[in-house]
Scaffold this motif. Structure first.
Motif, PDB file in Angstrom:
ATOM      1  N   LEU A  24      68.703 -16.301  19.136  1.00 34.02           N
ATOM      2  CA  LEU A  24      69.045 -16.970  20.390  1.00 34.02           C
ATOM      3  C   LEU A  24      69.553 -18.382  20.124  1.00 34.02           C
ATOM      4  O   LEU A  24      69.219 -19.008  19.126  1.00 34.02           O
ATOM      5  CB  LEU A  24      67.818 -17.053  21.303  1.00 34.02           C
ATOM      6  N   ASP A  25      70.362 -18.881  21.055  1.00 31.90           N
ATOM      7  CA  ASP A  25      70.804 -20.269  20.974  1.00 31.90           C
ATOM      8  C   ASP A  25      69.636 -21.186  21.313  1.00 31.90           C
ATOM      9  O   ASP A  25      68.707 -20.807  22.036  1.00 31.90           O
ATOM     10  CB  ASP A  25      71.944 -20.533  21.969  1.00 31.90           C
ATOM     11  N   TRP A  26      69.720 -22.435  20.833  1.00 33.81           N
ATOM     12  CA  TRP A  26      68.646 -23.387  21.075  1.00 33.81           C
ATOM     13  C   TRP A  26      68.476 -23.704  22.556  1.00 33.81           C
ATOM     14  O   TRP A  26      67.363 -23.924  23.023  1.00 33.81           O
ATOM     15  CB  TRP A  26      68.878 -24.673  20.288  1.00 33.81           C
ATOM     16  N   TRP A  27      69.584 -23.710  23.308  1.00 32.50           N
ATOM     17  CA  TRP A  27      69.466 -24.044  24.721  1.00 32.50           C
ATOM     18  C   TRP A  27      68.646 -22.984  25.457  1.00 32.50           C
ATOM     19  O   TRP A  27      67.942 -23.302  26.414  1.00 32.50           O
ATOM     20  CB  TRP A  27      70.833 -24.233  25.373  1.00 32.50           C
ATOM     21  N   MET A  28      68.705 -21.737  24.998  1.00 32.66           N
ATOM     22  CA  MET A  28      67.909 -20.679  25.616  1.00 32.66           C
ATOM     23  C   MET A  28      66.429 -20.816  25.251  1.00 32.66           C
ATOM     24  O   MET A  28      65.551 -20.514  26.059  1.00 32.66           O
ATOM     25  CB  MET A  28      68.424 -19.305  25.201  1.00 32.66           C
ATOM     26  N   VAL A  29      66.178 -21.288  24.051  1.00 34.74           N
ATOM     27  CA  VAL A  29      64.797 -21.466  23.607  1.00 34.74           C
ATOM     28  C   VAL A  29      64.163 -22.652  24.342  1.00 34.74           C
ATOM     29  O   VAL A  29      62.977 -22.629  24.670  1.00 34.74           O
ATOM     30  CB  VAL A  29      64.742 -21.660  22.081  1.00 34.74           C
ATOM     31  N   LEU A  30      64.961 -23.679  24.616  1.00 32.27           N
ATOM     32  CA  LEU A  30      64.445 -24.885  25.279  1.00 32.27           C
ATOM     33  C   LEU A  30      64.470 -24.796  26.807  1.00 32.27           C
ATOM     34  O   LEU A  30      63.933 -25.680  27.483  1.00 32.27           O
ATOM     35  CB  LEU A  30      65.241 -26.102  24.809  1.00 32.27           C
ATOM     36  N   ALA A  31      65.053 -23.749  27.352  1.00 29.82           N
ATOM     37  CA  ALA A  31      65.162 -23.591  28.804  1.00 29.82           C
ATOM     38  C   ALA A  31      63.808 -23.625  29.528  1.00 29.82           C
ATOM     39  O   ALA A  31      63.721 -24.190  30.623  1.00 29.82           O
ATOM     40  CB  ALA A  31      65.918 -22.316  29.131  1.00 29.82           C
ATOM     41  N   PRO A  32      62.734 -23.044  28.985  1.00 30.17           N
ATOM     42  CA  PRO A  32      61.455 -23.117  29.707  1.00 30.17           C
ATOM     43  C   PRO A  32      60.961 -24.544  29.969  1.00 30.17           C
ATOM     44  O   PRO A  32      60.299 -24.797  30.970  1.00 30.17           O
ATOM     45  CB  PRO A  32      60.479 -22.371  28.791  1.00 30.17           C
ATOM     46  N   PHE A  33      61.313 -25.486  29.112  1.00 31.50           N
ATOM     47  CA  PHE A  33      60.925 -26.871  29.348  1.00 31.50           C
ATOM     48  C   PHE A  33      61.660 -27.443  30.564  1.00 31.50           C
ATOM     49  O   PHE A  33      61.086 -28.180  31.359  1.00 31.50           O
ATOM     50  CB  PHE A  33      61.170 -27.730  28.111  1.00 31.50           C
TER      51      PHE A  33
END
Length: 79
Positions: A24-33
């Motif tokens: 996954l892209d980092w923006w998808m990983v950081l989306a929950p924040f």
């Protein structure tokens, strides 16, 4: 709190390159924040947080009153 937990797990999985999260892209990983920030903003602006706080205080107050009445023998015993 749920979004933060998911975000931390996602970061760990991405950093350690485990499972499908590694692709996954980092923006998808950081989306929950970002979703956690939006949730907190909504909860504060809508009064949800204050309502929950007041309900908790009312419950504690009633428990304290019931405990005092029970100690004085004024509380009816429920069958």
């Amino acid at each position: 709190m749920f979004f933060l937990f998911i975000g931390v797990i996602g970061i760990l999985l991405k950093y350690l390159e485990i499972g499908p999260v590694a692709t996954l892209d980092w923006w998808m990983v950081l989306a929950p924040f970002g979703l956690a920030v939006i949730w907190w903003w909504w909860a504060d602006s809508s009064g949800y947080t204050k309502k929950k706080e007041m309900e908790k205080m009312d419950k504690r107050k009633q428990e304290r009153i019931d405990k005092q009445r029970d100690a004085m023998g004024m509380l009816k015993k429920r069958k």
